[in-house]
Design a protein around this motif. Structure first.
Motif, PDB file in Angstrom:
ATOM      1  N   ILE A 111      32.704  50.743  26.260  1.00  0.00           N
ATOM      2  CA  ILE A 111      32.471  52.043  26.900  1.00  0.00           C
ATOM      3  C   ILE A 111      33.762  52.570  27.505  1.00  0.00           C
ATOM      4  CG2 ILE A 111      31.294  53.208  28.808  1.00  0.00           C
ATOM      5  CD1 ILE A 111      28.952  51.258  28.335  1.00  0.00           C
ATOM      6  N   ALA A 112      34.506  51.669  28.170  1.00  0.00           N
ATOM      7  CA  ALA A 112      35.753  52.074  28.824  1.00  0.00           C
ATOM      8  C   ALA A 112      36.757  52.600  27.814  1.00  0.00           C
ATOM      9  CB  ALA A 112      36.343  50.891  29.593  1.00  0.00           C
ATOM     10  N   CYS A 113      36.808  51.959  26.639  1.00  0.00           N
ATOM     11  CA  CYS A 113      37.750  52.381  25.610  1.00  0.00           C
ATOM     12  C   CYS A 113      37.398  53.749  25.040  1.00  0.00           C
ATOM     13  CB  CYS A 113      37.781  51.357  24.475  1.00  0.00           C
ATOM     14  SG  CYS A 113      38.564  49.800  24.944  1.00  0.00           S
ATOM     15  N   SER A 114      36.128  54.126  25.160  1.00  0.00           N
ATOM     16  CA  SER A 114      35.697  55.391  24.580  1.00  0.00           C
ATOM     17  C   SER A 114      35.759  56.547  25.566  1.00  0.00           C
ATOM     18  CB  SER A 114      34.261  55.257  24.068  1.00  0.00           C
ATOM     19  OG  SER A 114      33.372  55.041  25.141  1.00  0.00           O
ATOM     20  N   THR A 115      36.183  56.262  26.815  1.00  0.00           N
ATOM     21  CA  THR A 115      36.278  57.314  27.820  1.00  0.00           C
ATOM     22  C   THR A 115      37.727  57.568  28.168  1.00  0.00           C
ATOM     23  OG1 THR A 115      36.171  55.781  29.675  1.00  0.00           O
ATOM     24  CG2 THR A 115      34.069  56.588  28.811  1.00  0.00           C
ATOM     25  N   LYS A 116      37.976  58.705  28.816  1.00  0.00           N
ATOM     26  CA  LYS A 116      39.332  59.068  29.198  1.00  0.00           C
ATOM     27  C   LYS A 116      39.556  58.909  30.692  1.00  0.00           C
ATOM     28  CE  LYS A 116      39.866  62.360  25.395  1.00  0.00           C
ATOM     29  NZ  LYS A 116      40.173  63.765  25.024  1.00  0.00           N
ATOM     30  N   ASP A 117      38.617  58.228  31.362  1.00  0.00           N
ATOM     31  CA  ASP A 117      38.762  58.025  32.802  1.00  0.00           C
ATOM     32  C   ASP A 117      39.981  57.165  33.091  1.00  0.00           C
ATOM     33  OD1 ASP A 117      35.192  57.675  33.329  1.00  0.00           O
ATOM     34  OD2 ASP A 117      36.467  59.450  33.194  1.00  0.00           O
ATOM     35  N   LYS A 118      40.777  57.565  34.059  1.00  0.00           N
ATOM     36  CA  LYS A 118      41.914  56.760  34.471  1.00  0.00           C
ATOM     37  C   LYS A 118      41.453  55.741  35.500  1.00  0.00           C
ATOM     38  CE  LYS A 118      45.414  60.311  33.699  1.00  0.00           C
ATOM     39  NZ  LYS A 118      46.501  61.107  34.312  1.00  0.00           N
ATOM     40  N   PRO A 119      42.013  54.512  35.456  1.00  0.00           N
ATOM     41  CA  PRO A 119      41.623  53.506  36.438  1.00  0.00           C
ATOM     42  C   PRO A 119      41.913  53.981  37.857  1.00  0.00           C
ATOM     43  CG  PRO A 119      42.905  52.528  34.658  1.00  0.00           C
ATOM     44  CD  PRO A 119      42.998  54.012  34.505  1.00  0.00           C
ATOM     45  N   ALA A 120      40.964  53.742  38.758  1.00  0.00           N
ATOM     46  CA  ALA A 120      41.183  54.085  40.157  1.00  0.00           C
ATOM     47  C   ALA A 120      42.135  53.077  40.777  1.00  0.00           C
ATOM     48  CB  ALA A 120      39.854  54.068  40.907  1.00  0.00           C
ATOM     49  N   VAL A 121      42.924  53.527  41.751  1.00  0.00           N
ATOM     50  CA  VAL A 121      43.804  52.609  42.458  1.00  0.00           C
ATOM     51  C   VAL A 121      42.961  51.856  43.466  1.00  0.00           C
ATOM     52  CG1 VAL A 121      45.777  52.403  43.988  1.00  0.00           C
ATOM     53  CG2 VAL A 121      45.798  54.099  42.160  1.00  0.00           C
ATOM     54  N   GLY A 122      42.767  50.565  43.258  1.00  0.00           N
ATOM     55  CA  GLY A 122      41.932  49.810  44.173  1.00  0.00           C
ATOM     56  C   GLY A 122      41.919  48.333  43.858  1.00  0.00           C
ATOM     57  N   VAL A 123      41.175  47.607  44.679  1.00  0.00           N
ATOM     58  CA  VAL A 123      41.071  46.154  44.568  1.00  0.00           C
ATOM     59  C   VAL A 123      39.598  45.776  44.561  1.00  0.00           C
ATOM     60  CG1 VAL A 123      41.630  43.950  45.658  1.00  0.00           C
ATOM     61  CG2 VAL A 123      43.241  45.859  45.826  1.00  0.00           C
ATOM     62  N   SER A 124      39.213  44.910  43.653  1.00  0.00           N
ATOM     63  CA  SER A 124      37.866  44.342  43.656  1.00  0.00           C
ATOM     64  C   SER A 124      37.949  42.891  44.105  1.00  0.00           C
ATOM     65  CB  SER A 124      37.231  44.413  42.263  1.00  0.00           C
ATOM     66  OG  SER A 124      36.848  45.734  41.946  1.00  0.00           O
ATOM     67  N   VAL A 125      36.968  42.470  44.900  1.00  0.00           N
ATOM     68  CA  VAL A 125      36.908  41.087  45.371  1.00  0.00           C
ATOM     69  C   VAL A 125      35.502  40.554  45.142  1.00  0.00           C
ATOM     70  CG1 VAL A 125      38.703  41.441  47.115  1.00  0.00           C
ATOM     71  CG2 VAL A 125      36.302  41.753  47.742  1.00  0.00           C
ATOM     72  N   SER A 126      35.383  39.245  45.065  1.00  0.00           N
ATOM     73  CA  SER A 126      34.074  38.655  44.782  1.00  0.00           C
ATOM     74  C   SER A 126      33.171  38.621  46.006  1.00  0.00           C
ATOM     75  CB  SER A 126      34.244  37.245  44.214  1.00  0.00           C
ATOM     76  OG  SER A 126      34.955  36.416  45.126  1.00  0.00           O
ATOM     77  N   ILE A 127      33.722  38.307  47.197  1.00  0.00           N
ATOM     78  CA  ILE A 127      32.895  38.135  48.393  1.00  0.00           C
ATOM     79  C   ILE A 127      33.500  38.876  49.588  1.00  0.00           C
ATOM     80  CG2 ILE A 127      31.893  35.933  47.647  1.00  0.00           C
ATOM     81  CD1 ILE A 127      33.936  34.522  49.463  1.00  0.00           C
ATOM     82  N   PRO A 128      32.688  39.227  50.595  1.00  0.00           N
ATOM     83  CA  PRO A 128      33.164  40.021  51.734  1.00  0.00           C
ATOM     84  C   PRO A 128      34.354  39.455  52.510  1.00  0.00           C
ATOM     85  CG  PRO A 128      30.778  40.056  51.665  1.00  0.00           C
ATOM     86  CD  PRO A 128      31.209  39.059  50.624  1.00  0.00           C
ATOM     87  N   PRO A 129      34.452  38.137  52.779  1.00  0.00           N
ATOM     88  CA  PRO A 129      35.618  37.653  53.526  1.00  0.00           C
ATOM     89  C   PRO A 129      36.957  37.952  52.844  1.00  0.00           C
ATOM     90  CG  PRO A 129      33.886  36.012  53.594  1.00  0.00           C
ATOM     91  CD  PRO A 129      33.450  37.049  52.599  1.00  0.00           C
ATOM     92  N   LEU A 130      36.959  38.054  51.518  1.00  0.00           N
ATOM     93  CA  LEU A 130      38.195  38.408  50.820  1.00  0.00           C
ATOM     94  C   LEU A 130      38.523  39.885  51.028  1.00  0.00           C
ATOM     95  CD1 LEU A 130      37.892  36.407  47.468  1.00  0.00           C
ATOM     96  CD2 LEU A 130      39.047  35.765  49.600  1.00  0.00           C
ATOM     97  N   ALA A 131      37.496  40.708  51.174  1.00  0.00           N
ATOM     98  CA  ALA A 131      37.724  42.123  51.492  1.00  0.00           C
ATOM     99  C   ALA A 131      38.410  42.237  52.846  1.00  0.00           C
ATOM    100  CB  ALA A 131      36.399  42.884  51.497  1.00  0.00           C
TER     101      ALA A 131
END
Length: 276
Positions: free
Chosen positions: A13-33
């Protein structure tokens, strides 16, 4: 396997869209946030996979969450929880520009309390709760800051200054814990294994192989706590609290409700230290 199939579909799906990646960070659990926000301040948006009210041992990311990861610049995980391990195997398919940070690299992991092969939630025989060790979190902070500086070099000075402040606060927590001369304690789900190791104390688990104890096991636990003069039981009220509450009544032991996934990690650690 389910996560891998979701990743393949999301990547298509991502390859078929023209959305640019947002500048951000993903983490698995809240303490890492908490660590990311203390270091990066408001320069990045943080996306958390596992909410505070959800058990990471039964968690599976949704397609929407996987898409949010694909729009991030960095994905950071503890690396020892089952869903993290499966996700880390194929997560790079989501985005060519996604930087994956596995904080388990170089960590001397400890054995978990379970001995049966089908225990859900983490690698068989390995305790995943590394984030509840202030000394390990100190190293995690440094690793996260280094990765953020690579991805967002224009903010390097800010990140390093914030890291210095954060490290100082973690070191103060460490010194405070040492000064308290903590005593051994009982715990519902044995999540403070690394913490107990670091400060030379023992946690007496109420769970038996990840389950509530039987009547016979309950009596053995009560006798053990009395013999060792245990004064407090730490447990999470959301996770099968019946045994902990029964044992507390039988032994006259104080109880403390502790959520290992609380987002404000530093305050959470001070809270548990003050009752031990």
């Amino acid at each position: 396997m389910k996560i891998a199939l979701l990743i393949i579909s999301i990547s298509l799906i991502a390859c078929s869209t023209k959305d640019k990646p947002a500048v951000g960070v993903s983490v698995s659990i809240p303490p890492l946030a908490y660590l990311v926000e203390r270091i990066a301040d408001t320069t990045v948006a943080v996306n958390i996979l596992v909410p505070e009210t959800t058990s990471p041992e039964t968690f599976e990311p949704t397609p929407r969450q996987l898409k949010e990861i694909s729009q991030s610049r960095i994905y950071i995980s503890i690396g020892l929880i089952d869903f993290e391990r499966e996700l880390n195997k194929s997560i790079t398919k989501l985005s060519d520009s996604l930087q994956v940070v596995d904080l388990s690299d170089g960590v001397g992991v400890m054995a978990g309390s379970c001995s049966h092969a089908d225990h859900a939630g983490h690698i068989h025989g390995i305790d995943p709760h590394t984030w509840l060790s202030p000394r390990l979190m100190r190293g995690f902070s440094q690793k996260i800051a280094a990765e953020l500086c690579k991805i967002f070099p224009k903010n390097k000075e800010l990140y390093n200054n914030n890291l210095k402040t954060l490290i100082g606060e973690i070191d103060s927590l460490d010194s405070y814990i040492i000064s308290k001369k903590l005593k051994s304690f009982a715990i519902g789900h044995p999540s403070l294994t690394y913490f107990a190791r670091d400060y030379g104390i023992e946690q007496f688990a109420i769970e038996v192989e990840g389950k509530e104890p039987s009547a016979t096991q309950m009596r053995e636990i009560i006798d053990r706590l009395k013999k060792n003069n245990i004064k407090v039981i730490v447990y999470n009220r959301r996770l099968a609290p019946a045994a902990a509450e029964t044992i507390a009544r039988e032994t006259g032991t104080a109880t403390f409700d502790f959520d290992p996934l609380a987002r404000d990690w530093l305050i959470n650690m001070y809270r548990v230290v003050d009752v031990l």
